[in-house]
Design a protein around this motif. Structure first.
Motif, short mmCIF file in Angstrom:
data_model
loop_
_atom_site.label_atom_id
_atom_site.label_comp_id
_atom_site.label_asym_id
_atom_site.label_seq_id
_atom_site.Cartn_x
_atom_site.Cartn_y
_atom_site.Cartn_z
N PHE A 22 0.83 -1.20 0.00
CA PHE A 22 0.00 0.00 0.00
C PHE A 22 0.87 1.26 0.00
O PHE A 22 0.62 2.19 -0.76
CB PHE A 22 -0.94 0.00 1.21
CG PHE A 22 -1.91 1.14 1.22
CD1 PHE A 22 -3.08 1.07 0.49
CD2 PHE A 22 -1.65 2.28 1.96
CE1 PHE A 22 -3.98 2.12 0.49
CE2 PHE A 22 -2.53 3.34 1.97
CZ PHE A 22 -3.71 3.26 1.23
N SER A 23 1.90 1.28 0.83
CA SER A 23 2.81 2.43 0.88
C SER A 23 3.52 2.64 -0.45
O SER A 23 3.69 3.78 -0.92
CB SER A 23 3.84 2.25 1.99
OG SER A 23 3.21 2.20 3.24
N PHE A 24 3.94 1.55 -1.07
CA PHE A 24 4.61 1.64 -2.37
C PHE A 24 3.67 2.25 -3.42
O PHE A 24 4.06 3.14 -4.18
CB PHE A 24 5.07 0.25 -2.83
CG PHE A 24 5.62 0.23 -4.21
CD1 PHE A 24 6.90 0.68 -4.48
CD2 PHE A 24 4.85 -0.24 -5.27
CE1 PHE A 24 7.41 0.67 -5.77
CE2 PHE A 24 5.35 -0.25 -6.55
CZ PHE A 24 6.63 0.20 -6.81
N LEU A 25 2.41 1.76 -3.45
CA LEU A 25 1.45 2.29 -4.41
C LEU A 25 1.18 3.77 -4.16
O LEU A 25 1.05 4.56 -5.10
CB LEU A 25 0.15 1.49 -4.35
CG LEU A 25 0.22 0.06 -4.88
CD1 LEU A 25 -1.08 -0.67 -4.62
CD2 LEU A 25 0.56 0.05 -6.36
N ALA A 26 1.08 4.14 -2.89
CA ALA A 26 0.85 5.54 -2.54
C ALA A 26 1.99 6.42 -3.04
O ALA A 26 1.77 7.52 -3.57
CB ALA A 26 0.67 5.70 -1.03
N ASP A 27 3.21 5.95 -2.89
CA ASP A 27 4.37 6.71 -3.37
C ASP A 27 4.36 6.83 -4.90
O ASP A 27 4.72 7.87 -5.46
CB ASP A 27 5.68 6.04 -2.93
CG ASP A 27 5.93 6.17 -1.44
OD1 ASP A 27 5.28 7.04 -0.80
OD2 ASP A 27 6.76 5.41 -0.91
N GLU A 28 3.95 5.77 -5.57
CA GLU A 28 3.95 5.76 -7.04
C GLU A 28 2.94 6.73 -7.64
O GLU A 28 3.17 7.29 -8.70
CB GLU A 28 3.67 4.34 -7.56
CG GLU A 28 4.82 3.39 -7.37
CD GLU A 28 6.04 3.78 -8.21
OE1 GLU A 28 5.90 4.01 -9.42
OE2 GLU A 28 7.14 3.86 -7.63
N VAL A 29 1.79 6.90 -6.97
CA VAL A 29 0.73 7.75 -7.54
C VAL A 29 0.69 9.14 -6.91
O VAL A 29 -0.23 9.91 -7.16
CB VAL A 29 -0.66 7.07 -7.44
CG1 VAL A 29 -0.68 5.79 -8.25
CG2 VAL A 29 -1.04 6.81 -5.99
N GLY A 30 1.64 9.44 -6.06
CA GLY A 30 1.73 10.78 -5.51
C GLY A 30 0.94 11.02 -4.24
O GLY A 30 0.59 12.14 -3.92
N GLY A 31 0.64 9.96 -3.50
CA GLY A 31 -0.04 10.13 -2.22
C GLY A 31 -1.23 9.21 -2.05
O GLY A 31 -1.80 8.71 -3.03
N VAL A 32 -1.60 9.02 -0.80
CA VAL A 32 -2.71 8.12 -0.45
C VAL A 32 -4.01 8.60 -1.08
O VAL A 32 -4.85 7.79 -1.51
CB VAL A 32 -2.86 8.03 1.09
CG1 VAL A 32 -4.06 7.21 1.48
CG2 VAL A 32 -1.60 7.44 1.70
N GLU A 33 -4.19 9.91 -1.19
CA GLU A 33 -5.45 10.45 -1.71
C GLU A 33 -5.66 10.12 -3.19
O GLU A 33 -6.78 10.19 -3.70
CB GLU A 33 -5.50 11.97 -1.51
CG GLU A 33 -4.42 12.75 -2.21
CD GLU A 33 -3.09 12.80 -1.47
OE1 GLU A 33 -2.14 13.35 -2.02
OE2 GLU A 33 -3.00 12.29 -0.34
N ASN A 34 -4.61 9.72 -3.89
CA ASN A 34 -4.71 9.40 -5.33
C ASN A 34 -4.87 7.91 -5.63
O ASN A 34 -4.97 7.54 -6.78
CB ASN A 34 -3.48 9.93 -6.05
CG ASN A 34 -3.35 11.41 -5.96
OD1 ASN A 34 -4.34 12.13 -5.93
ND2 ASN A 34 -2.12 11.91 -5.89
N ILE A 35 -4.87 7.07 -4.60
CA ILE A 35 -4.96 5.63 -4.84
C ILE A 35 -6.37 5.20 -5.23
O ILE A 35 -6.56 4.41 -6.13
CB ILE A 35 -4.49 4.83 -3.60
CG1 ILE A 35 -2.99 5.01 -3.42
CG2 ILE A 35 -4.81 3.36 -3.74
CD1 ILE A 35 -2.41 4.23 -2.28
N GLY A 36 -7.36 5.69 -4.54
CA GLY A 36 -8.73 5.30 -4.85
C GLY A 36 -9.30 4.26 -3.90
O GLY A 36 -10.43 3.82 -4.04
#
Length: 112
Positions: free
Chosen positions: A12-26
């Protein structure tokens, strides 16, 4: 990622970093945990994986009742096989209240 041994929180943290933050994950971290647990539960509930493995690798089956769970004092009895790569595979597992002839008869009949 979890199949590769990466913890859900790290994925989850890796995905958040990749998309520019937790708010952009969906989805939330809790959603990720629920999703992973649903997949794990589906694998267990199907019980087809163990049956398929037994059909393929059922030449050697180990049944061991030496494990106990402290909290409930149940006997944990896994059925373990060996695949063609010499790896142990879990074919099934049963939890027993007692080690009696009747319970072992039921276990083996149900397993087969």
């Amino acid at each position: 990622m979890t199949d590769a041994g990466i913890r859900t929180t790290d994925a989850f943290s890796f995905l958040a970093d990749e998309v520019g933050g937790v708010e952009n994950i969906g989805f939330t971290r809790r959603d990720a945990y629920i999703f992973i647990q649903r997949i794990k539960r589906a694998k267990i509930e199907l019980d087809g994986i163990g049956k398929i493995d037994y059909d393929c690798f059922g030449d050697v089956v180990i049944f061991d009742t030496s494990y106990r769970l402290n909290k409930y004092n149940l006997v944990c009895a896994p059925f373990i096989g060996v695949n063609n790569h010499w790896q142990n595979i879990l074919l099934g597992v049963v939890f027993l209240f007692e080690e009696t002839i009747e319970s072992f008869t039921w276990v083996f009949t149900t397993f087969v």
